[in-house]
Design an enzyme around this catalytic site. Structure first.
Site, PDB file in Angstrom:
ATOM      1  N   SER A 129       0.827  -1.213   0.000  1.00  0.00           N
ATOM      2  CA  SER A 129       0.000   0.000   0.000  1.00  0.00           C
ATOM      3  C   SER A 129       0.855   1.253   0.000  1.00  0.00           C
ATOM      4  O   SER A 129       1.936   1.281   0.569  1.00  0.00           O
ATOM      5  CB  SER A 129      -0.919   0.027   1.215  1.00  0.00           C
ATOM      6  OG  SER A 129      -1.679   1.217   1.187  1.00  0.00           O
ATOM      7  N   LYS A 183      -4.602  -6.822   3.432  1.00  0.00           N
ATOM      8  CA  LYS A 183      -4.631  -5.692   2.489  1.00  0.00           C
ATOM      9  C   LYS A 183      -6.065  -5.392   2.056  1.00  0.00           C
ATOM     10  O   LYS A 183      -6.456  -4.235   1.884  1.00  0.00           O
ATOM     11  CB  LYS A 183      -3.749  -5.989   1.258  1.00  0.00           C
ATOM     12  CG  LYS A 183      -3.792  -4.883   0.188  1.00  0.00           C
ATOM     13  CD  LYS A 183      -3.275  -3.561   0.719  1.00  0.00           C
ATOM     14  CE  LYS A 183      -3.280  -2.349  -0.172  1.00  0.00           C
ATOM     15  NZ  LYS A 183      -3.913  -2.205  -1.388  1.00  0.00           N
ATOM     16  N   HIS A 186      -7.580  -3.463   4.784  1.00  0.00           N
ATOM     17  CA  HIS A 186      -7.001  -2.112   4.706  1.00  0.00           C
ATOM     18  C   HIS A 186      -7.806  -1.288   3.709  1.00  0.00           C
ATOM     19  O   HIS A 186      -8.188  -0.142   3.974  1.00  0.00           O
ATOM     20  CB  HIS A 186      -5.530  -2.209   4.278  1.00  0.00           C
ATOM     21  CG  HIS A 186      -4.924  -0.897   3.839  1.00  0.00           C
ATOM     22  ND1 HIS A 186      -5.193  -0.324   2.613  1.00  0.00           N
ATOM     23  CD2 HIS A 186      -4.086  -0.036   4.474  1.00  0.00           C
ATOM     24  CE1 HIS A 186      -4.539   0.823   2.512  1.00  0.00           C
ATOM     25  NE2 HIS A 186      -3.857   1.016   3.624  1.00  0.00           N
ATOM     26  N   ASN A 187      -8.075  -1.874   2.552  1.00  0.00           N
ATOM     27  CA  ASN A 187      -8.804  -1.130   1.526  1.00  0.00           C
ATOM     28  C   ASN A 187     -10.256  -0.875   1.929  1.00  0.00           C
ATOM     29  O   ASN A 187     -10.816   0.170   1.605  1.00  0.00           O
ATOM     30  CB  ASN A 187      -8.735  -1.863   0.186  1.00  0.00           C
ATOM     31  CG  ASN A 187      -7.401  -1.640  -0.503  1.00  0.00           C
ATOM     32  OD1 ASN A 187      -6.388  -1.395   0.157  1.00  0.00           O
ATOM     33  ND2 ASN A 187      -7.381  -1.714  -1.820  1.00  0.00           N
ATOM     34  N   GLU A 190     -10.054   1.970   4.036  1.00  0.00           N
ATOM     35  CA  GLU A 190      -9.757   3.109   3.143  1.00  0.00           C
ATOM     36  C   GLU A 190     -11.064   3.638   2.510  1.00  0.00           C
ATOM     37  O   GLU A 190     -11.315   4.843   2.484  1.00  0.00           O
ATOM     38  CB  GLU A 190      -8.773   2.617   2.076  1.00  0.00           C
ATOM     39  CG  GLU A 190      -8.443   3.579   0.956  1.00  0.00           C
ATOM     40  CD  GLU A 190      -7.551   2.896  -0.108  1.00  0.00           C
ATOM     41  OE1 GLU A 190      -6.461   2.417   0.233  1.00  0.00           O
ATOM     42  OE2 GLU A 190      -7.961   2.842  -1.296  1.00  0.00           O
TER      43      GLU A 190
HETATM   44  C1  6PG Z   1      -3.243   1.364  -1.674  1.00  0.00           C
HETATM   45  C2  6PG Z   1      -4.503   1.534  -2.463  1.00  0.00           C
HETATM   46  C3  6PG Z   1      -4.360   0.912  -3.819  1.00  0.00           C
HETATM   47  C4  6PG Z   1      -5.387   1.333  -4.823  1.00  0.00           C
HETATM   48  C5  6PG Z   1      -6.790   0.987  -4.435  1.00  0.00           C
HETATM   49  C6  6PG Z   1      -7.807   1.754  -5.209  1.00  0.00           C
HETATM   50  O1  6PG Z   1      -3.337   0.822  -0.595  1.00  0.00           O
HETATM   51  O2  6PG Z   1      -2.186   1.776  -2.146  1.00  0.00           O
HETATM   52  O3  6PG Z   1      -5.552   0.914  -1.787  1.00  0.00           O
HETATM   53  O4  6PG Z   1      -4.268  -0.463  -3.635  1.00  0.00           O
HETATM   54  O5  6PG Z   1      -5.290   2.692  -5.066  1.00  0.00           O
HETATM   55  O6  6PG Z   1      -6.952  -0.371  -4.705  1.00  0.00           O
HETATM   56  O7  6PG Z   1      -8.974   1.072  -5.131  1.00  0.00           O
HETATM   57  P1  6PG Z   1     -10.289   1.494  -5.875  1.00  0.00           P
HETATM   58  O8  6PG Z   1      -9.947   1.691  -7.313  1.00  0.00           O
HETATM   59  O9  6PG Z   1     -11.203   0.330  -5.662  1.00  0.00           O
HETATM   60  O10 6PG Z   1     -10.739   2.756  -5.227  1.00  0.00           O
END
Ligand code: 6PG
Length: 469
Positions: A129, A183, A186-187, A190
């Site tokens: 990430s 991960k 984490h997302n 996010e």
């Molecule tokens: C990270 C981000 C990366 C990516 C996302 C975007 O941790 O660096 O999460 O993995 O930018 O997957 O996800 P979406 O396109 O679903 O918003």
């Protein structure tokens, strides 16, 4: 020529930046991509003069690597990962290590690891990430797979990762798909925090009539407090950006339909499988879906009524209350994500150390924030903490914030501002803290139409009632 320490397949921007990061930290890198022009452009451009060499075929790529070979893949999740593995497998030997650094689905990682294990090849599924900048300067790394393989690659991973107070943002997560699982969560977090920030922006913009640069200043100010985070920092920069064409805030000209690649949706799907409520993350995924119905929304805006337009009276104290509501909602989001990881740890036998996961999210990754140090401390104090909201520090904070949290959700709903994630966070808090919920009635309904039985609060046993004659 000396053999190269590391191999990297997938020379997109992430791949290029990660290769530069590995090289900067003292390891030589061989790179390969099916699109040979990308390899060429990279080795002649940004990588020239560095210990990075390009290969024109998988065979020559593999010949350039020292053994055991350590190969990181940065290709799109899904079929491209299987295709690359299929190409590599017949030419790899016992003890070689493939590291998948993409956003792969954790069950795909489990399958790939099991397949490769039969050939004596290690497969490490690692969350990476931090986006393009993180890959170059130091990402947060979440590697999962055989511990034996991790021990071989950890000197490189811990060097290239971001560091906070001298500690690397990289630790062994757990066996099989554990790294990609973490991960994924984490997302999910996010998604939740991004949506909460967007709802806050909407309250300040639509509710209090503030223009983008004013809201940027507010986020800047909040970023100086315990809410300090990367997502606040970039939000303020996005809000401050002036469009070259119109010379007005660019954000006002961006089409309001959110896209997604699927990691948030996977988090929600998996939470249903594990029977773990994560309403803020679910609301964030659904908010993106609703935003994508632009045409329908435009039509509905002419059919369905909202409250009479009257921006609420703006006072400094009310803006502070919005901040409190956002703060409390962020705590609720992390609580859901951490609880989901604990459920997964038990279900999949991942043996996740959630305090260490909080620690490696303090730097490098997209959700890096000051609050993660408090989260780490909470799980250190009590590793079997069932819900982060009940930790002394967080319960104390939530007890203080709950009143402004409620008032902010009321103001938003009164002004017709959708706050799916913020209200889901508040209801999660209320549902979790309530000793008694209306599920007694639900059990009565189930027993009425399906004789599903119920239990009583005043005596042991299973009961069924004949509800009508
Ligand atoms: C990270 C981000 C990366 C990516 C996302 C975007 O941790 O660096 O999460 O993995 O930018 O997957 O996800 P979406 O396109 O679903 O918003």
């Amino acid at each position: 020529m000396d053999k190269m320490n590391f191999g990297l397949i997938g020379v997109g921007v992430m791949g290029q930046n990660l290769a530069l990061n590995i090289e900067r930290n003292g390891f030589s890198v061989a790179v390969y991509d099916r699109a040979l022009d990308k390899v060429n452009e990279f080795t002649k451009g940004k990588a020239s003069g560095k210990r990075i060499i390009g290969a024109t075929s998988i065979e020559s790529f593999l010949q350039q690597l020292e053994r055991p070979r350590r190969i990181v893949l940065l290709v799109n999740a899904g079929k491209p990962v299987d295709d690359v593995i299929d190409g590599l497998r017949p030419q790899l030997g016992k003890g070689d290590i493939i590291i998948d650094g993409g956003n792969s689905f954790f069950l795909d990682t489990e399958r790939r690891a099991a397949d490769l294990e039969k050939h004596g090849i290690f497969f490490v599924g690692s969350g990476v990430s931090g986006g393009e900048e993180g890959a170059l300067k130091g990402p947060s790394l979440m590697p999962g797979g055989a511990k034996e393989a991790y021990d071989i690659i950890s000197p490189v991973l811990t060097k290239i990762a971001a560091h906070v107070n001298g500690e690397p943002c990289c630790t062994y997560i757990g066996p099989r798909g554990a790294g990609h699982y973490v991960k994924m969560v984490h997302n999910g977090i996010e998604y939740a925090i991004m949506q909460l920030i967007c709802e806050t922006y909407d309250i300040l913009k639509t509710g209090y009539g503030l223009p983008a640069p004013e809201i940027a200043k507010i986020f800047d100010k909040w970023n100086q407090t315990e809410l300090n985070s990367y997502l606040f920092e970039i939000t303020s920069k996005v809000l401050n950006k002036i469009d070259d064409v119109t010379h007005k805030p660019l954000v006002d000209f961006i089409l309001d339909t959110a896209e997604q690649k699927g990691t948030g949706k996977w988090t929600s799907q998996n939470a249903f499988d594990l029977g773990t409520p994560i309403p803020t993350i679910n609301a964030a995924v659904e908010s993106r879906m609703l935003s994508s119905f632009k045409d329908q929304r435009v039509k509905a805006s002419r059919i369905l009524r909202g409250p009479d337009a009257h921006p609420a009276e703006k006072e400094e104290s009310m803006i502070n209350e919005v901040r409190d509501a956002l703060h409390a909602s962020i705590i609720a989001s992390y609580s859901q994500g951490m609880a989901l990881m604990q459920a997964a740890s038990a279900e999949y036998k991942y043996d996740l150390k959630v305090d260490q996961i909080a620690a490696i999210w303090r730097g490098g990754c997209i959700i890096r924030a000051k609050i993660l140090e408090e989260i780490r401390q909470a799980y250190r104090r009590n590793p079997s903490l069932q819900n982060m909201m009940t930790d002394d520090y967080f319960s104390g904070t939530l007890n203080k914030l709950q009143a402004p949290w409620r008032r902010t959700v009321q103001i938003a709903s009164g002004a017709g501002i959708p706050v799916l994630a913020m209200s889901a966070s508040l209801s999660y808090y209320d549902a979790y803290r309530r000793e008694r919920l209306p599920a007694n009635l639900l059990q009565g309904q189930r027993d009425f139409f399906g004789a599903h039985t119920y239990r009583r609060i005043d005596k042991e046993g299973i009961f069924h009632t004949k509800w009508e004659e």
